[in-house]
Each structure stands twice: as structure tokens, then as C-alpha cells.
Motif scaffolding. Structure first.
Motif, PDB file in Angstrom:
ATOM      1  N   UNK A 131       0.845  -1.199   0.000  1.00 34.72           N
ATOM      2  CA  UNK A 131       0.000   0.000   0.000  1.00 34.72           C
ATOM      3  C   UNK A 131       0.878   1.246   0.000  1.00 34.72           C
ATOM      4  N   UNK A 132       0.239   2.387  -0.226  1.00 32.79           N
ATOM      5  CA  UNK A 132       1.015   3.631  -0.250  1.00 32.79           C
ATOM      6  C   UNK A 132       1.628   3.926   1.116  1.00 32.79           C
ATOM      7  N   UNK A 133       1.050   3.344   2.173  1.00 33.93           N
ATOM      8  CA  UNK A 133       1.595   3.525   3.517  1.00 33.93           C
ATOM      9  C   UNK A 133       2.736   2.579   3.831  1.00 33.93           C
ATOM     10  N   UNK A 134       3.077   1.701   2.894  1.00 30.99           N
ATOM     11  CA  UNK A 134       4.218   0.804   3.088  1.00 30.99           C
ATOM     12  C   UNK A 134       3.855  -0.551   3.679  1.00 30.99           C
TER      13      UNK A 134
END
Lengths: 284, 180
Positions: free
Chosen positions: A57-60
Motif C-alpha cells: 500500500x502507499x503507507x508501506x
């Protein structure tokens, strides 16, 4: 059966990947670190079976879809240091095959929505509840391969030997080009069960299998205009789906409203102003 | 003046002490409550909601961003996270304490709580979005805007909101007490 799922985890000229592998239908999955040349190194057991689809995800956070001990399709997060998977929720609803894993998943960069391909249908998956919402059938059926990847706002799909784009509102596939595999990939029905796009190098990476049972497994790149697939190197042998995912850079900053000294100062200011105004108000 | 009956001087001092006492009590109670697990859980959920609203506003204005829980991330990779202490709840508590401590009708206190909270939270969303864009442009400017500029603006905002509300209270009280 050996399955790999590979998300890209570092940006730069030479990206690296994570891969989830399992042997046999329903086999326990293991997380691998995979270099940009395809060399795979085991990290640890995931604790779930048939984890053949992963993306970051974009949050890692590394997400995957596999099967739990009862054979139910589940959404999990995966610790990239130990390989251990943590259950998020069973994937259910919208006609999702609850006894089957996803062939591939990919996060849409613009809004972080998770798209999944399962047996000829495109879904979106709620990453909190696991709820699957059908986008629609791709109209191609359920051929071999079935890797999906977002490149910017475009969702690509590799069905057998054809590269498609997917309409994100209807799920319908539109042919872009025939996928052409050089002999280095093998000649026994080469197909791409996993793809992911690396924005840092503007490259669509793909895993390619050739043969069945114990197929030759390779890492390659795909030209999204011509469909030509370029051989990069051999990687962990697998039989079915793989996935790659691009990791976000670790530049995330917290933005506290104000520091504690300033907060204390504001409290004193309010106390001073308030008591002064209270005095004046009572004097009126 | 008869002995034992407080005069105007005593009355005004009493008002000051009463304000400071209630203000301090409210502060201690609210910050203590904020540390309890159930409220912490709500606090985290509130932060995520603020990021959701910020994300929606950016998309509605034609911008590009992705959201993951309490992180807002730019396509280029830069991200801002609304962690504990970033959602202006602490500043809102200060304002609430001041409003509750000030001698006013409950109706006016309710107005102060609601409007004051809305103003502070709206400004905090503007702050969050602006830092999201400033950070993409320059981390040096991001630090300056985050540590100095926005802290000062929020302090000023809270003081102005409180002062404005008190002015309204005093004006309405004066109007109510004016002879017909």
C-alpha cells in the motif's frame, strides 16, 4: 506447486522485490526477498497457504491474499522482516470465490484502492473489512497468467499471451498488444502471472512461467506499447501466480499541532486573557 | 460597606480565581481523559477521519494524493501522517476549558464549544493540506511552516476565537441588562 508473489520494495535504478512462494495446491507460503536480477532469498514462513497475490500500500504495508487453515480466502498483511502474515479479514461478498485465492492484486496509486483479479472477474477489496465488490467480468474468461498491475492510472492485465488494459468501472478488458516472449523464458506456453509497475524506473516488471508442474520461472520487463517481454533473469521456480509491488519511499512526517511548551504557553495565555476578561465582565 | 459583605473589588477577584480554577480543572480532566484507552481509540479514529476529509478535499480540487489509514501520500512519495497530537484535539481542549470556565449562559457556552471547535478543526485541515504540499516542494520550508508558522497561527487563532466569543457574551449580557 510453488507460487511466488513479488512486490517491489525499494525504489531506484536497481529495484528489489518480495516474493511469496508455496509448493503444491494449498501449500504453506514463504516470503522471499528477490533481487532485480531474480535471485531469491527466503525471509520466513507467512503462516498462510497459497499466498499468490501481494502488493504494498502507499503507507508501506505489504498486503496479500491467500488461504487460511480452513481453506477460506483471506486478506493478510505481511511482516517484511520476519515474513509472518497477520489476518486482516476473510475476503467475502460480491460473488468472490471464498475457497480460492486471488490470482493477483494491485493498489491504484491515485486513491489507494485495492484491485484484485480472481477467475475472470475484477474486484475491489476493502482493506479493513475484506469485503469484495465486483467491478465486472473482464470478458476474456480465465486463461493462464492473469497478472495485473497499475501503471499510473492504467490497469494492465496479462491474460495468456495478450496484454490488456482493464476498464476500472466495468472490468472489461481491451487488447493492447500480443505478449511476445523470447526463447530465454522457455517455450512451453510462456505467460505472465504477475506484474507490477515501478514508477522510479518507469518499468513494468513481470514474472514469466513456462511449462506446467515445475515451470521455468523468470523475471522480465514488458513494453506496454509493443507487448515485447525482455528477459532479466531466472528466479524462484514456481507453478502459478506471482505478483510484484512498488514500495513507497519512507519519507513520512508526523505533523503535531503544536509542541508541549507552546501548548503550555497557550494555556497560560488563555488563563491570563480569560481571567482578565472574566474580571472585566463581572465588573460590568 | 458593612463588614462581611464582599465589595466590587472582591467580586472581580473572585471571578478571576473562579475562571483559573475551573479552567485548570477542565484541562486536567480532559487531558487525563484523553490518555485513557477508549478515548485514545476514538482519537486515532478521529485523526483518520480528518485525513479522509483532507484527501477528499484534495481530490475534489483536482489534486493527486493517496490515503493509507492516517497517512496522506503524494504520487512522488512524500507523505504526512496525522499521528497522536496532530489532530488539534489538544488545542480544542484548551479552548473548551476556557469557554467552560468563563461566566456565561450554557447556551452561549454551547455556541462557543461548537463554533470554536469547528474553526480550529477547519484551520487544522488547512494546515495539514498546506504542509502536505509544502513538504513536496521543500523539506526546509516544511519544517519552518510546521514548527513556527502554523504553531503561531494556531495560537493566534485560538486566542482570537476565544476573545471574539467573550466579546459576544459580554455584548449580549450588556444588551440583556440594559434598561428598557
Amino acid at each position: 506447486m510453488l507460487l511466488l508473489a513479488l512486490p517491489l520494495v525499494a525504489l531506484g535504478a536497481a529495484p528489489s522485490f518480495y516474493g511469496a512462494a508455496f509448493i503444491g495446491s494449498g501449500g504453506a507460503a514463504t516470503l522471499y526477498s528477490v533481487s532485480s536480477t531474480g535471485t531469491a532469498t527466503a525471509i520466513g514462513p507467512i503462516g498462510f497457504r497459497q499466498v499468490g497475490a501481494m502488493d504494498v500500500s502507499s503507507g508501506g504495508t505489504l498486503y496479500g491474499i491467500g488461504l487460511n487453515g480452513s481453506g477460506t480466502s483471506v486478506l493478510i498483511t505481511i511482516n517484511t522482516t520476519t515474513g509472518a502474515g497477520t489476518l486482516v479479514a476473510p475476503v467475502t461478498g460480491g460473488g468472490w470465490g471464498t475457497g480460492s485465492p486471488a490470482q493477483d492484486i494491485s493498489f491504484r496509486p491515485s486513491d489507494g484502492k485495492l484491485f484484485a483479479y480472481q477467475q475472470g472477474t475484477i474486484y475491489t477489496i476493502n482493506t479493513t473489512t475484506g469485503a469484495a465488490t465486483p467491478v465486472g467480468a473482464d470478458g476474456v474468461g480465465f486463461p493462464n497468467g492473469n497478472g495485473i498491475a497499475f501503471s499510473g492510472s492504467t490497469l494492465y492485465y496479462a491474460g495468456s499471451n495478450t496484454l490488456y488494459t482493464i476498464n476500472q468501472s466495468t472490468g472489461a478488458a481491451t487488447s493492447v498488444a500480443a505478449l511476445t516472449f523470447p526463447p530465454a523464458f522457455g517455450t512451453l506456453g510462456p505467460r505472465s502471472p504477475a506484474m507490477k509497475f515501478d514508477p522510479a524506473t518507469n518499468t513494468l516488471w513481470a514474472i514469466v512461467f513456462s511449462g506446467f508442474g515445475s515451470p521455468q520461472t523468470s523475471l522480465g520487463t514488458v513494453n506496454t506499447t509493443t507487448g515485447a517481454v525482455t528477459f532479466v533473469g531466472g528466479t524462484q521456480v514456481g507453478i502459478d501466480g506471482l505478483s510484484l509491488a512498488v514500495a513507497p519511499p519512507p519519507t513520512t512526517s508526523g505533523v503535531p499541532t503544536m509542541s508541549w511548551p507552546v501548548l503550555a504557553g497557550l494555556a497560560l495565555l488563555l488563563a491570563g486573557l480569560g481571567s482578565l476578561l472574566a474580571k472585566q465582565a463581572q465588573a460590568l | 460597606m458593612r463588614e462581611g459583605i464582599p465589595g466590587p473589588h472582591h467580586v472581580t477577584h473572585l471571578g478571576r480565581f473562579r475562571f483559573v480554577l475551573i479552567f485548570t480543572g477542565c484541562l486536567l480532566f480532559a487531558f487525563g481523559l484523553l490518555l485513557t484507552p477508549p478515548i485514545q481509540s476514538l482519537d486515532v479514529q478521529f485523526s483518520r477521519t480528518l485525513v479522509q476529509v483532507s484527501h477528499w478535499l484534495i481530490l475534489a480540487c483536482g489534486g493527486h494524493a493517496s490515503r493509507d489509514a492516517a497517512i496522506l501520500r503524494a504520487p512522488g512519495g512524500f507523505g504526512v501522517e496525522m499521528r497522536d497530537g496532530c489532530n488539534a484535539v489538544n488545542v480544542t481542549i484548551l479552548l473548551w476549558s476556557a469557554v467552560l470556565a468563563f461566566p456565561a449562559s450554557w447556551k452561549m457556552k454551547a455556541v462557543g464549544l461548537v463554533v470554536g471547535s469547528a474553526v480550529i478543526q477547519a484551520l487544522n485541515i488547512v494546515r495539514f493540506i498546506s504542509l502536505f504540499y509544502v513538504g513536496q516542494y521543500s523539506l526546509t520550508w516544511f519544517d519552518f511552516a510546521h514548527i513556527y508558522l502554523w504553531e503561531s497561527l494556531l495560537v493566534l487563532d485560538t486566542m482570537v476565537v476565544f476573545w471574539f466569543w467573550v466579546s459576544r457574551v459580554v455584548r449580549l449580557d450588556a444588551a440583556a441588562c440594559a434598561p428598557a
